[in-house]
Design a protein around this motif. Sequence first.
Motif, PDB file in Angstrom:
ATOM      1  N   TYR A 117       5.002   7.559  12.564  1.00 33.49           N
ATOM      2  CA  TYR A 117       4.175   7.541  11.356  1.00 33.49           C
ATOM      3  C   TYR A 117       2.783   7.045  11.738  1.00 33.49           C
ATOM      4  N   GLU A 118       1.764   7.663  11.149  1.00 28.62           N
ATOM      5  CA  GLU A 118       0.393   7.258  11.427  1.00 28.62           C
ATOM      6  C   GLU A 118      -0.431   7.291  10.155  1.00 28.62           C
ATOM      7  N   THR A 119      -1.265   6.281   9.974  1.00 26.60           N
ATOM      8  CA  THR A 119      -2.189   6.244   8.843  1.00 26.60           C
ATOM      9  C   THR A 119      -3.544   5.752   9.337  1.00 26.60           C
ATOM     10  N   TYR A 165      -5.604   4.537   6.906  1.00 27.25           N
ATOM     11  CA  TYR A 165      -6.033   3.770   5.739  1.00 27.25           C
ATOM     12  C   TYR A 165      -6.434   2.360   6.140  1.00 27.25           C
ATOM     13  N   ASN A 207       5.461   4.815   2.148  1.00 27.66           N
ATOM     14  CA  ASN A 207       5.851   6.064   2.800  1.00 27.66           C
ATOM     15  C   ASN A 207       6.451   5.820   4.173  1.00 27.66           C
ATOM     16  N   CYS A 208       5.889   4.856   4.874  1.00 26.41           N
ATOM     17  CA  CYS A 208       6.412   4.540   6.200  1.00 26.41           C
ATOM     18  C   CYS A 208       7.815   3.947   6.107  1.00 26.41           C
ATOM     19  N   TYR A 245       0.835  -1.190   0.000  1.00 28.02           N
ATOM     20  CA  TYR A 245       0.000   0.000   0.000  1.00 28.02           C
ATOM     21  C   TYR A 245       0.879   1.252   0.000  1.00 28.02           C
ATOM     22  N   TRP A 248       0.759   3.792   1.918  1.00 26.95           N
ATOM     23  CA  TRP A 248       1.175   4.192   3.269  1.00 26.95           C
ATOM     24  C   TRP A 248       2.352   3.351   3.745  1.00 26.95           C
ATOM     25  N   GLN A 249       2.386   2.075   3.346  1.00 30.30           N
ATOM     26  CA  GLN A 249       3.510   1.220   3.731  1.00 30.30           C
ATOM     27  C   GLN A 249       4.808   1.704   3.083  1.00 30.30           C
ATOM     28  N   TYR A 283       4.749   3.367  14.791  1.00 31.52           N
ATOM     29  CA  TYR A 283       3.723   3.673  13.793  1.00 31.52           C
ATOM     30  C   TYR A 283       2.380   3.083  14.182  1.00 31.52           C
ATOM     31  N   ALA A 285      -1.511   2.014  12.584  1.00 32.43           N
ATOM     32  CA  ALA A 285      -2.334   1.712  11.410  1.00 32.43           C
ATOM     33  C   ALA A 285      -3.520   0.901  11.880  1.00 32.43           C
ATOM     34  N   LYS A 304      -0.236  -3.476   8.815  1.00 28.12           N
ATOM     35  CA  LYS A 304       0.891  -2.910   9.564  1.00 28.12           C
ATOM     36  C   LYS A 304       1.983  -3.938   9.858  1.00 28.12           C
TER      37      LYS A 304
END
Length: 906
Positions: free
Chosen positions: A342-344, A346, A145-146, A140, A142-143, A161, A163, A169
């Motif tokens: 880091y936080e998402t 999604y 970017n993390c 994904y 977000w993964q 982080y 998720a 996650k």
Amino acid sequence: MESMRGILHKTSLQEAQERQLAGQKRTWSTSNGDEDRKDSSSGSRSAFTATTAAPASASSQSSVRFQNALHFLPPSTKLSASKIVTFNASEGPSEYTQRRVFAATPSSTIDPELDLAHPVYNLPPQLVNNFASLGIKQIYPWQKNCLKGPGLLTGAKNLVYCAPTGGGKSLVADLLMLKRIMEEPETKALLILPYVALVQEKVRWLRTVVQGLTANLDPEALEKQKANSIWRLRPDHDSIKVIGFFGGGKIRSTWQDFDIGICTLEKANMLINTAIEDSSISQLRAVVLDELHMIDDDHRGYLLELIATKLLSLEQPIQIIGMSATLPNANLVAKWLNAHSYETRYRPIPIEEHLVCEGKIYHIGTNGATAQRQLKVEEISKAQIDATRQIEESSHKEFRDPVLNAVVTLAHETALMGYGALVFAGSRGICESDARLISRVMPQPHEVDSKTMDKRMDLLSELRSLSTGADPVLEETVLSGVAFHRGLNDLAAGINLPARRVILHNARMGREFVGPSMLRQMRGRAGRQGKSPVGETYLCCRQDDLEQVLDLMYADIPEIASCLNTENKRVQRAILEVISVRLANSHESLLEYFSNSLISYTHDREFVEKCLTSGLEEIHDLGLIVNDSYSSFAATQLGKAIVASSVDPYDGVFIHAELTKTLKAFVMDGEMHILYVFTPVQDFGIIVNWQVFRNEMDALDESGLRVLGFLGIKPTAVLKLAQGVPLKENTPEERELARVYRRFYLALQLRDLCNEMPIHVVARKYDSPRGSVQTLAQTCQGFAAGMIKFCEHMGWGIMAAALEHFSDRLMAGARTDLLELAKIPFIKSRTARVFWENGYRTVGAIANADPKELVLILMHAQPNKLRLKGKIDEKYEEKLLVKANVISASANRLWQVQLQAEMAEE
């Protein structure tokens, strides 16, 4: 809480085909005993129920109305679920007929860095291929970017982080951890999880992920590894070794046996302490802390803080990776761990959330966001807001309670549409009651297709063959596609039971409401990639609880804080560990050490200094540390024994007093005394049935009666207690004696378990919740290992040897004559007894037998196996032959090891 849901029984090939994108966890898990096993058939319409581990007293009282409902009709009587009326036609004919089309993950042709093979990740082709074979080809956004956060791929920076559950996650942590041990020769990684079931699930997953990957070892180190006995048992000598560490594990692995160690909190803390003491900690390069929000859990969370603080205090590069689905103050935790944050939010599968009150269903919103605004009590009470659906009242008196009726109806609707439901209930009793009642509205065995029914019957046969036996209630429900699990935490935290719907039978754990974090964890179980296009949650409550439930649904997740303090004795444990492993030995160095702890980030310096001073005084007064004229502290022999055995300081002092007496008069002509020593000092919240205690006391032989006298348990006092006289616990002496009485009551249960009595029979005999007996069976193995270490560190070698000899019986749950056979996979105590009685009494005998001969023994071990009338047994025999081949191969490997050991001795 307790829950219900669809369970799938698949072949390994089906599992591999159904694993989904971006680090989705495995689709099933097998845990201790029969309670974590799955139902059958990938297409089965089934439900699964789980529970909060509420105290026995609260459970029994809160579930009376539900238990009473079970006696109105015989278990075989069919009931019918209520109808559901839809008010808002604009929503479409049914949520189940909608198929919302959306991309599970953007294509790598749009963003090439979403491909795991991209050079930015620098992953070996074999690892990329392994992930692809499990259905993970792209990640994904977000993964990506993390992972590309500053210094993460190189291991230079820690990571914290957040998720949502089901958002993938775990893959981020897996990749970072694998990169560390693959890129640096002869290094190790630890992955720390809160529950045994999660450890077992993750071990299976990672062993598949690393298949064919080679650990970086120089030739000399490789030869040393191959000389290890555990190494010889593994066919893939050169691959990365993934070992699980948890209480009750059959293989006593050590630090040198693994490349990746997957551990419970307690085992991880023990491993790290030992590695610091012998300096092997220098090999550690990565530590993953899963479920990081548990750090402020009152019971076990402090272990996470102790582990992380010790790692931060080491002068070596260790990448710490902490993750959670619910961590509101992630930035503070990241600051403490010197980590990138880091936080998402999604989530690949949207979750539609609903409230059910008095049969009316209200749509709350999607993924935690309200549709318009927060619902209010008066709007619902005065019908000022429209419900989207209505569950009609039931004609059955069993379902007069509207909450129960809603739970059963919603679970039934889910199953009929071919999806799984996961129901959380507030106690063990309500869990079992829900499971039985739902099973009575489900299609009955004669109404289910033969393929599905065959799988369910095979599952029931497997459950019956376990050493614990099949739970009687589970035997009632499993053929209707309903199973249950008596434990909320591991299910809510991540045992991967993909379900379309999560249904909450109220929002309580025992008598109290769950917290906002736990509620989000439970609701986050709904929906899984590739299983359904949407997830749904239904919180069912009664009118009287409406205000508290609405407050809970809209409450913010509380920020986490350190739970170290002197009142709960956690600071004392932390100080003793630090001094014992020599990370600090003075007041000043201890203050510096605690500056690395979360307590220094959530409390002021004055509080920390007060805790430190008070804690030092207490453990000094207990005789666990000494200090010299230079104000340096050192752990005493007792202090070191307590740390090595991983018990709390005050429990350790109690154990020391007990064992000191035992050394003077150890009753060796029976098993009760050694069983008492192996019985955990926690009482698991049990309530002693004194009539049962009296009866068991009367049945003791002369050896057992001497143990009673030695422990200070007076038969006359037990007789009075059985007549209703309360147990006195007013003075410290009375409280200590009461602790002995309760511990002996547990020791009696442990005796029966070690003599092959099924768990449910023990629970019934001692009037104890089955979950408590199962917890005792699991906990005693780890506690026994701790007692052996305690004796070794105290210099009590003879006692340690005696305990070591008996500990194998705890592992096997069997008498002494079966211990050798119980080392073979698939041969539990009950099956081992059948092998023994049929002449297969050694590992060698089984190793030299034709697997086809073993099939007959396996069939004989399941005398109660169900059959459809007229059904040919070929398919079943094929399955048993596969199992027999595994048994034969394992027995051969064990036999070869035995032969090599015998040759070495000659």
